[in-house]
Design a protein around this motif. Sequence first.
Motif, PDB file in Angstrom:
ATOM      1  N   ALA A 380       0.852  -1.197   0.000  1.00  0.00           N
ATOM      2  CA  ALA A 380       0.000   0.000   0.000  1.00  0.00           C
ATOM      3  C   ALA A 380       0.884   1.242   0.000  1.00  0.00           C
ATOM      4  O   ALA A 380       1.984   1.248   0.569  1.00  0.00           O
ATOM      5  CB  ALA A 380      -0.906  -0.002   1.222  1.00  0.00           C
ATOM      6  N   ASN A 381       0.416   2.305  -0.675  1.00  0.00           N
ATOM      7  CA  ASN A 381       1.180   3.550  -0.674  1.00  0.00           C
ATOM      8  C   ASN A 381       0.674   4.479   0.442  1.00  0.00           C
ATOM      9  O   ASN A 381      -0.196   4.110   1.230  1.00  0.00           O
ATOM     10  CB  ASN A 381       1.108   4.229  -2.046  1.00  0.00           C
ATOM     11  N   GLY A 386      -3.155   5.963   4.566  1.00  0.00           N
ATOM     12  CA  GLY A 386      -3.910   6.973   5.314  1.00  0.00           C
ATOM     13  C   GLY A 386      -5.384   6.627   5.402  1.00  0.00           C
ATOM     14  O   GLY A 386      -6.015   6.799   6.453  1.00  0.00           O
ATOM     15  N   ARG A 387      -5.952   6.122   4.292  1.00  0.00           N
ATOM     16  CA  ARG A 387      -7.360   5.737   4.303  1.00  0.00           C
ATOM     17  C   ARG A 387      -7.589   4.520   5.197  1.00  0.00           C
ATOM     18  O   ARG A 387      -8.567   4.460   5.954  1.00  0.00           O
ATOM     19  CB  ARG A 387      -7.811   5.444   2.865  1.00  0.00           C
ATOM     20  N   ALA A 392      -9.442   2.009  10.194  1.00  0.00           N
ATOM     21  CA  ALA A 392      -9.095   1.144  11.326  1.00  0.00           C
ATOM     22  C   ALA A 392      -9.367   1.835  12.659  1.00  0.00           C
ATOM     23  O   ALA A 392      -9.890   1.222  13.605  1.00  0.00           O
ATOM     24  CB  ALA A 392      -7.625   0.734  11.229  1.00  0.00           C
ATOM     25  N   LEU A 393      -9.058   3.117  12.739  1.00  0.00           N
ATOM     26  CA  LEU A 393      -9.284   3.835  13.992  1.00  0.00           C
ATOM     27  C   LEU A 393     -10.772   4.030  14.260  1.00  0.00           C
ATOM     28  O   LEU A 393     -11.210   4.010  15.415  1.00  0.00           O
ATOM     29  CB  LEU A 393      -8.573   5.190  13.957  1.00  0.00           C
ATOM     30  N   THR A 442      -2.293 -11.043  11.614  1.00  0.00           N
ATOM     31  CA  THR A 442      -3.565 -10.936  10.892  1.00  0.00           C
ATOM     32  C   THR A 442      -4.244  -9.607  11.209  1.00  0.00           C
ATOM     33  O   THR A 442      -4.314  -9.187  12.357  1.00  0.00           O
ATOM     34  CB  THR A 442      -4.498 -12.095  11.284  1.00  0.00           C
ATOM     35  N   GLY A 443      -4.724  -8.965  10.177  1.00  0.00           N
ATOM     36  CA  GLY A 443      -5.400  -7.684  10.356  1.00  0.00           C
ATOM     37  C   GLY A 443      -4.483  -6.488  10.292  1.00  0.00           C
ATOM     38  O   GLY A 443      -4.944  -5.352  10.474  1.00  0.00           O
ATOM     39  N   SER A 444      -3.198  -6.708  10.035  1.00  0.00           N
ATOM     40  CA  SER A 444      -2.261  -5.593   9.970  1.00  0.00           C
ATOM     41  C   SER A 444      -2.241  -5.000   8.562  1.00  0.00           C
ATOM     42  O   SER A 444      -2.640  -5.629   7.588  1.00  0.00           O
ATOM     43  CB  SER A 444      -0.860  -6.050  10.361  1.00  0.00           C
ATOM     44  N   VAL A 445      -1.760  -3.764   8.472  1.00  0.00           N
ATOM     45  CA  VAL A 445      -1.640  -3.053   7.193  1.00  0.00           C
ATOM     46  C   VAL A 445      -0.196  -2.584   7.068  1.00  0.00           C
ATOM     47  O   VAL A 445       0.299  -1.858   7.930  1.00  0.00           O
ATOM     48  CB  VAL A 445      -2.594  -1.853   7.118  1.00  0.00           C
ATOM     49  N   LEU A 446       0.457  -3.004   5.982  1.00  0.00           N
ATOM     50  CA  LEU A 446       1.841  -2.623   5.733  1.00  0.00           C
ATOM     51  C   LEU A 446       1.883  -1.715   4.511  1.00  0.00           C
ATOM     52  O   LEU A 446       1.242  -2.003   3.497  1.00  0.00           O
ATOM     53  CB  LEU A 446       2.700  -3.868   5.496  1.00  0.00           C
ATOM     54  N   ALA A 447       2.658  -0.635   4.600  1.00  0.00           N
ATOM     55  CA  ALA A 447       2.734   0.309   3.487  1.00  0.00           C
ATOM     56  C   ALA A 447       4.147   0.858   3.381  1.00  0.00           C
ATOM     57  O   ALA A 447       4.898   0.905   4.354  1.00  0.00           O
ATOM     58  CB  ALA A 447       1.746   1.456   3.677  1.00  0.00           C
TER      59      ALA A 447
END
Length: 803
Positions: A380-381, A386-387, A392-393, A442-447
Amino acid sequence: MPLSSTPRDLSVAPAPTSWLERLKAAYDLVHTSEAFDGPQARYFRARQIQSVLRLLPLVLLGNAVNCVAIIALFWEQVQPYWLVAWGIFVIGGLSLGSTIWRGMLRGGGRPWASRKALNVLTLQVSLYAVAWASMPVGLFQVADHPSQMLIATVVVGMLCAGGFILSPHVEAAGTYVLMIAVAAGIGLWRSQYATYFAIWGVLFIYAATMLAMVVSSARVFMSRVRADAEAERQAQLVDLLLKDFEEHASDWLWEVGADGRLRHVSARLAHSLQTTDRELQRLPFADFLRQRMPLQLADAADAHELLARCLKRPVSFKELELPLQVGHEVRWCSLTAKPLHDEQGQHVGWRGVGSDITLAHRAREELARLANVDSLTGLANRYCFGRELQDALLRAREEAREYALLFIDLDNFKTINDSLGHAIGDKLLRHVGARLKTLGPTGSVLARLGGDEFALLVPKGGDDLWVDDLARKILTAISEPFQLDEVQVSAKTSVGIACFPRDGRDPDHLLKRADLALYAAKAAGRNTSRFFDPVLEESANTRVRLQQELGVALAKEQFEVMYQPQVNVRTGQVSGFEALVRWQHAERGLISPGDFIPVAEETGQIVPLGTWVLRQSCMEATRWPAHLKVAVNLSAVQFRSTSVVDLVEQALADSGLPASRLELEITESALIDDHDGAQATLMALRERGVRVALDDFGTGYSSLAYLRRFSMDKLKIDGMFVRHLATDMDAQAVVTAIISLAKALRLTTTAECVETAEQLELLRALGCDDIQGYLMARPLHAGQVPEFLGRENLMSVMHHGAR
């Protein structure tokens, strides 16, 4: 009809000016000619003839009735053979004329007639008019009153009927009306009513009215004929364009009736859907398309349901996109349509156009993917992250969950890029991204946020120890060597951590505090991790305020240059002063250079500040004895500036200070990145007579290659070694080595931070040339320098220390 056969556009014709031009323009409106109508004139003449022929049966019947009435009335008064001959000529001539006129029409479904045909028609009408004109001329004067009334009635009837029937051809109609009117006038003139002027007036008015009606009717007829021809031309043009559209365009036409079935099946539509005309017409169009709905697409059913709803309401729709399963692939089409209505306004179907937009849809999806994906790593960029962080928050607030945001930055990426090339650097980033991908739960976002900076958002699986353990795994994973083609690369990284909701309840604050934590990890020596601490934000805010206030202080010149003496160890005489800048803040008092100089270097404000210090120091040094030098520090940012030599020359020229009395102190960091540029700058300065000292020697890279390659005049021994000179044998060994190296290279030495007589004695014993520190004096205001120089026994001060 050829599409090029377009009548002259009257709307753009120039307005006639003379009466002849106006008469000609009026005549063109009721007359057909190639000059005015082009090739269409032949068709218009045929239409004129056809218009007369359509009413010919009624004309024959009327003429027969009139002939029988005249013959019966005058059978006893006139020679019968003359009446019979006249009747045969009228009826027979009219019948023969109709045959001739039909023969003058040429062509099949679209007849045409020549100009000669209309001339023949005009001639035959003239003969026919002569035949009827002979009746009032020859009979009116010998007839009794009732017979005269009959003749008058027949004449008026023939005048009106003939003029109306022949009006499409204005020449024939005008000739006919004039000849009948003239014959009626001759008959009237030869009768006993010749002196009745009222009858003459009525005859004239009838004739004039009929001529006007002939002209008006001819204009209406020709206008309608020309309008029909233009409409036909437009229809042919539309048909041609539609045919060309269906044969060559990628779009296709469709039309459905009230039952929803296709009325017109485009060959391109059948080809696009890989089916047949019969199959397309077997079911209602919407049902046919629904049968080809790709079940694997989640939104496909909604799109087809939308089409069904649109077809139930008689309202236009535009660019409705439908996915269709065609063969083994999913294709996309776009439908646009308008409702069809009958004469009563009832909805009777749809007509529209369809497009295969598969390529455009795929391109749109690819653009959407590229807008959210980093093209180098496939992660992800920044925009997508950011989205995702925002979403997530939002979920975390609803579910009362905690998240940890980890900022990951490579420590030595610039060195790898510069030494091995950007291609290896790009491969390293891809491999780093791949390793980080395996560590996220699981459920993490890497960018990848950009450059060598990555971000990992993870749902917390425990307390801070759990997050710290994850950070250690990241440090360990990245520290393992990467095999990139034939090159093995080792990388290190730093990690900054901020937690939701403790460190921030919105994305902006969380990102900012993770970045501050990363900054702290870098400051702590790199290859480590740090959690966010409120102290970090307070320090950052202080730096921001300091940066803003620094700009104001520069503008208002709120700084002061102070001077610390440098004393010769052997003679005890002052050899010069080092210029030290101080900032006396209006509210916070004296601010240490260690606080504002790094900020000035980061923001670039060190350049105008350093220029001001250089100019002030040169101006002040001109007030000292001629043997004293002034030493001014140049930051790495200043030294790398292309204008540094010009600035030094300008400061010397403005102050009048000889170049030999100026000594510039630079650090080893100023020489690291641009060896060639640094060498050229040093040579330019020393050629002008300016002395150069290497400051803080022993604390940085301390490469002997610098001393061999770069031209120097002095080495300054850092105070960290001098402070421990009397108690630390290692420090004493370093100082001894520096002094010995300087003597071997024919350089002078200056020791900083000399505070005790014991340190002074050791430095004198080791052979140091100059010293500076509190043992001699603290930094002096410019006004205190003369008093300091007036002291008689400086060596005593050096032995006993300054208060």
